[in-house]
Design a protein around this motif. Sequence first.
Motif, short mmCIF file in Angstrom:
data_model
loop_
_atom_site.label_atom_id
_atom_site.label_comp_id
_atom_site.label_asym_id
_atom_site.label_seq_id
_atom_site.Cartn_x
_atom_site.Cartn_y
_atom_site.Cartn_z
N LEU A 150 49.27 -29.75 24.73
CA LEU A 150 50.35 -29.18 25.53
C LEU A 150 51.44 -28.70 24.58
N THR A 151 51.66 -27.40 24.54
CA THR A 151 52.65 -26.84 23.64
C THR A 151 53.79 -26.23 24.44
N VAL A 227 61.31 -19.06 12.21
CA VAL A 227 60.29 -18.12 12.68
C VAL A 227 59.00 -18.27 11.88
N ARG A 228 59.13 -18.46 10.57
CA ARG A 228 57.93 -18.67 9.75
C ARG A 228 57.18 -19.93 10.18
N LEU A 229 57.91 -20.98 10.50
CA LEU A 229 57.28 -22.21 10.98
C LEU A 229 56.65 -22.00 12.35
N GLN A 230 57.30 -21.23 13.21
CA GLN A 230 56.71 -20.92 14.51
C GLN A 230 55.40 -20.16 14.36
N ALA A 234 51.77 -21.28 15.67
CA ALA A 234 50.98 -20.44 16.57
C ALA A 234 49.58 -20.19 15.99
N HIS A 235 49.50 -19.99 14.67
CA HIS A 235 48.21 -19.79 14.01
C HIS A 235 47.36 -21.05 14.13
N VAL A 250 50.62 -24.73 27.75
CA VAL A 250 51.54 -23.61 27.65
C VAL A 250 51.49 -23.04 26.23
N PRO A 251 51.22 -21.74 26.05
CA PRO A 251 51.15 -21.20 24.70
C PRO A 251 52.51 -21.17 24.03
N PRO A 252 52.57 -21.34 22.71
CA PRO A 252 53.87 -21.33 22.01
C PRO A 252 54.49 -19.95 22.03
N ARG A 253 55.83 -19.91 22.04
CA ARG A 253 56.56 -18.65 22.03
C ARG A 253 57.22 -18.45 20.67
#
Length: 259
Positions: A150-151, A227-230, A234-235, A250-253
């Motif tokens: 669950l993200t 943002v780089r960590l996000q 996501a990857h 829920v997919p990460p934003r």
Amino acid sequence: MGRSEHHIFLSTPMTAPLMSALARSLSTGRKALRRAGHGEPVLGPGAHGGLHLDAAVFGSAEQGLERFFIGCGARARAFKEQINGPVGRLVIPLPGYEAIYPHLWRDLAAAQSVAPFADLAPALAERQRGWIEAISEIVAAFQPRELILLTGEVTLAEAAEALAPGAALDLAPVPVRKLPETGLAMLQRLYADGVTPPARQIRRLMQFHARLPQTAPVAAFDPLVAVRLQRRFAHEIERFAAHPMVRIGVPPRLSVVAA
């Protein structure tokens, strides 16, 4: 899906309030759980339980901040030995790195003197160990039939449905435990001076600071680093999703930051 299976919800320190509310909801909803065909809810391992909620496998905020929950695989193996049965659903809320590291720091900073987050942030942002390693170790120990990640901003309803699908539960409120920024900064100054106020005084101080104008977060990554960590997170979620036994919530934003 037989009752002999054990279904497990694992919490990190960041999702402790969510797990607390989930535990209360399951405890008061035992009749609804039975009607939906689920076993008994329990905290931690136990051969008699059907639905398990646990925060010990991941470990403490200190373990997360210092070495990203190293040892979670060994703790998962010990848990599996105690339940002595197959694992069906393994449900894990996964915060992004840009969110969990500041939260872990705040958990520690609320109770003791710690190095400023700004001093730790560069090494945290470059740390190689992350969710791929931690989740892989946990899955190797539990060997679940299904892994549910669950993200994003996970709601109590989503967590309850993932762990106990079809159960019509009356959901308890999720407690809010975030300390005001000015109050947390003041606590750090006190701890650095060797002063540890009693719990009652800390509560009064936090109530006072909650009424004050707040500063910028005392623990946060630079926006571009966040943002780089996000993107890394996501990857990694994409890699998890490629496995047939994994279901993603829920997919990460991704945030949008001007260059």
